[in-house]
Design a protein around this motif. Structure first.
Motif, short mmCIF file in Angstrom:
data_model
loop_
_atom_site.label_atom_id
_atom_site.label_comp_id
_atom_site.label_asym_id
_atom_site.label_seq_id
_atom_site.Cartn_x
_atom_site.Cartn_y
_atom_site.Cartn_z
N ARG A 1 0.83 -1.21 0.00
CA ARG A 1 0.00 0.00 0.00
C ARG A 1 0.87 1.26 0.00
N SER A 2 1.92 1.25 0.78
CA SER A 2 2.81 2.42 0.83
C SER A 2 3.47 2.65 -0.52
N THR A 3 3.94 1.58 -1.13
CA THR A 3 4.58 1.71 -2.44
C THR A 3 3.60 2.23 -3.48
N ALA A 4 2.37 1.73 -3.44
CA ALA A 4 1.35 2.20 -4.39
C ALA A 4 1.08 3.69 -4.20
N ALA A 5 1.06 4.14 -2.95
CA ALA A 5 0.84 5.56 -2.68
C ALA A 5 2.00 6.40 -3.22
N TYR A 6 3.22 5.93 -3.06
CA TYR A 6 4.38 6.66 -3.58
C TYR A 6 4.35 6.67 -5.11
N CYS A 7 3.94 5.56 -5.71
CA CYS A 7 3.85 5.50 -7.17
C CYS A 7 2.88 6.53 -7.71
N ALA A 8 1.76 6.71 -7.00
CA ALA A 8 0.74 7.66 -7.44
C ALA A 8 1.29 9.08 -7.54
N ALA A 9 2.30 9.38 -6.71
CA ALA A 9 2.89 10.72 -6.73
C ALA A 9 3.72 10.95 -7.99
N PHE A 10 4.16 9.86 -8.62
CA PHE A 10 5.00 9.98 -9.81
C PHE A 10 4.28 9.49 -11.06
N SER A 11 2.96 9.47 -11.03
CA SER A 11 2.19 8.97 -12.16
C SER A 11 0.89 9.73 -12.28
N ASP A 12 0.42 9.90 -13.51
CA ASP A 12 -0.88 10.53 -13.71
C ASP A 12 -1.91 9.51 -14.20
N GLY A 13 -1.54 8.22 -14.10
CA GLY A 13 -2.46 7.16 -14.51
C GLY A 13 -2.72 6.20 -13.37
N PRO A 14 -3.50 5.17 -13.61
CA PRO A 14 -3.85 4.21 -12.55
C PRO A 14 -2.63 3.47 -12.00
N VAL A 15 -2.63 3.25 -10.71
CA VAL A 15 -1.62 2.42 -10.06
C VAL A 15 -2.34 1.17 -9.55
N THR A 16 -2.02 0.04 -10.12
CA THR A 16 -2.69 -1.20 -9.78
C THR A 16 -2.08 -1.81 -8.52
N LEU A 17 -2.94 -2.25 -7.62
CA LEU A 17 -2.49 -2.88 -6.37
C LEU A 17 -3.17 -4.24 -6.24
#
Length: 365
Positions: A68-84
């Motif tokens: 979950r933490s990694t997905a949240a960090y990914c969202a900061a560097f992406s403007d598209g969906p982050v799949t978890l």
């Protein structure tokens, strides 16, 4: 994407040595170990290197919290969906009122992986052990709807039921649908709002989003899709065969049980009732709540979450291999113990442990 974020991601090019080594590893298939970074830095470096090479970053994390933490960090560097993708609970218990929240998040994640509709993905170690339908089979279960196209309302309803959707008077929760005349309301697990599909004869006339509380339209769409509301499906032409597999397997299990004691007789009776009830549900196209106990004989052909990912489009980043190895073994060990305990009380058959991929084989992938 914000210009500041793009500029930040682009700065990875200033480390020419790292960029060159990473590109070489992609080309040759070698592994690259990067150490000394905190969690946020790991995600930044991974996302930046993946973007620099025209790939998507796919992270494998030991447990759900770190995922979950990694997905949240990914969202900061992406403007598209982050799949978890979280691991299955692998429930062996029959429960008519079981929560579907985890399964619905899993079907959404698997749909995104199978179709490539994501900018980054995070997979938990335990999820890699879960046996799944082949990705192409799962992807075909995604229902696509477009205004102006020919479509039969009754066939749509049948597809929704086969894909695990629940028919209700009024749609309120994900994984539900309702029918009123020529209108079908659908709440796909992948969307934040349900959609209303209106038919004119055998043609889709309109597709609108609507507020589930007020039932008022909030927008109009040209097309939409409904991802499966169940991880597994039972095609009509295979249901009787699957039901017979279940009954035959339990017949074999019962024949090997020593029913001299009252406890064993009770366990045998419960196992027989459970198998009969589950087989009947499958004949009717329904997924039993304890489906994990039968996956070992139902999924004669299966894949894992790694097979759902197009390897040509991504880069895998494995976070703390020692922790991942430990978590995989713990997840497998805990499930194996539950299978043993459940068999003793008549809740699970001897094939239940086969719902999980062999750990040794997985580590070779």
């Amino acid at each position: 994407m914000d210009k500041g974020i793009l500029e930040l991601l682009g700065r990875i090019e200033s480390d020419k040595e790292l960029a060159a080594v990473f590109a070489d590893c992609l080309h040759t298939g070698k592994h690259l170990n990067i150490t000394g970074l905190c969690a946020e830095q790991k995600v930044y470096v991974a996302m930046a290197l993946a973007r620099l090479n025209g790939r998507k970053a796919v992270f494998i994390e030991p447990d759900s919290a770190r995922a979950r933490s990694t997905a949240a960090y990914c969202a900061a560097f992406s403007d598209g969906p982050v799949t978890l993708l979280m691991p299955s609970e692998l429930s062996l218990v029959s429960a008519d009122a079981a929560s579907r929240d985890l399964e619905l998040t899993r079907t959404t994640a698997l749909s995104e992986l199978a179709t490539g509709r994501y900018e980054a993905a995070v997979l938990t170690a335990g999820a890699l052990l879960n046996k799944l339908e082949p990705a192409k089979v799962f992807e075909k279960r995604i229902i696509k709807l477009k205004v102006g196209e020919e479509a039969d309302r009754d066939e749509l309803v049948e597809q929704l039921v086969a894909n695990g959707y629940e028919n209700v008077p009024q749609v309120m929760e994900k994984g539900e649908f309702s029918v009123r005349g020529d209108i079908v309301d659908i709440y796909s697990p992948s969307f934040t709002e349900p959609v209303r599909v209106s038919f004119f004869d055998t043609e889709i006339d309109q597709i609108k989003t609507f507020d589930r509380e007020t039932q008022r339209s909030t927008g109009q769409l040209d097309e939409t899709w409904a991802v499966p509301a169940s991880v597994y499906a039972f095609p009509e032409d295979k249901r009787d065969g699957i039901a017979e597999l279940i009954l035959n397997r339990v017949h074999d299990d019962l024949a090997k049980m020593n029913t001299a004691t009252r406890e064993v007789r009770r366990a045998a009776e419960l196992l027989s009732r459970t198998a009969t009830a589950d087989a009947e549900k499958i004949r009717n196209g329904l997924e039993p709540s304890g489906i994990s106990r039968w996956l070992g004989i139902i999924l004669t052909e299966f894949e894992t979450a790694l097979d759902y990912v197009n390897g040509d489009d991504v880069v895998f980043f494995v976070d703390e291999m020692v922790d991942i190895d430990a978590r995989i073994n713990a997840y497998a060990g805990e499930y194996a113990q539950r299978c043993r305990d459940s068999f003793e009380i008549g809740v699970a058959p001897t094939c239940a442990p086969s719902a999980m991929v062999n750990v040794t084989k997985l580590m070779k992938l």
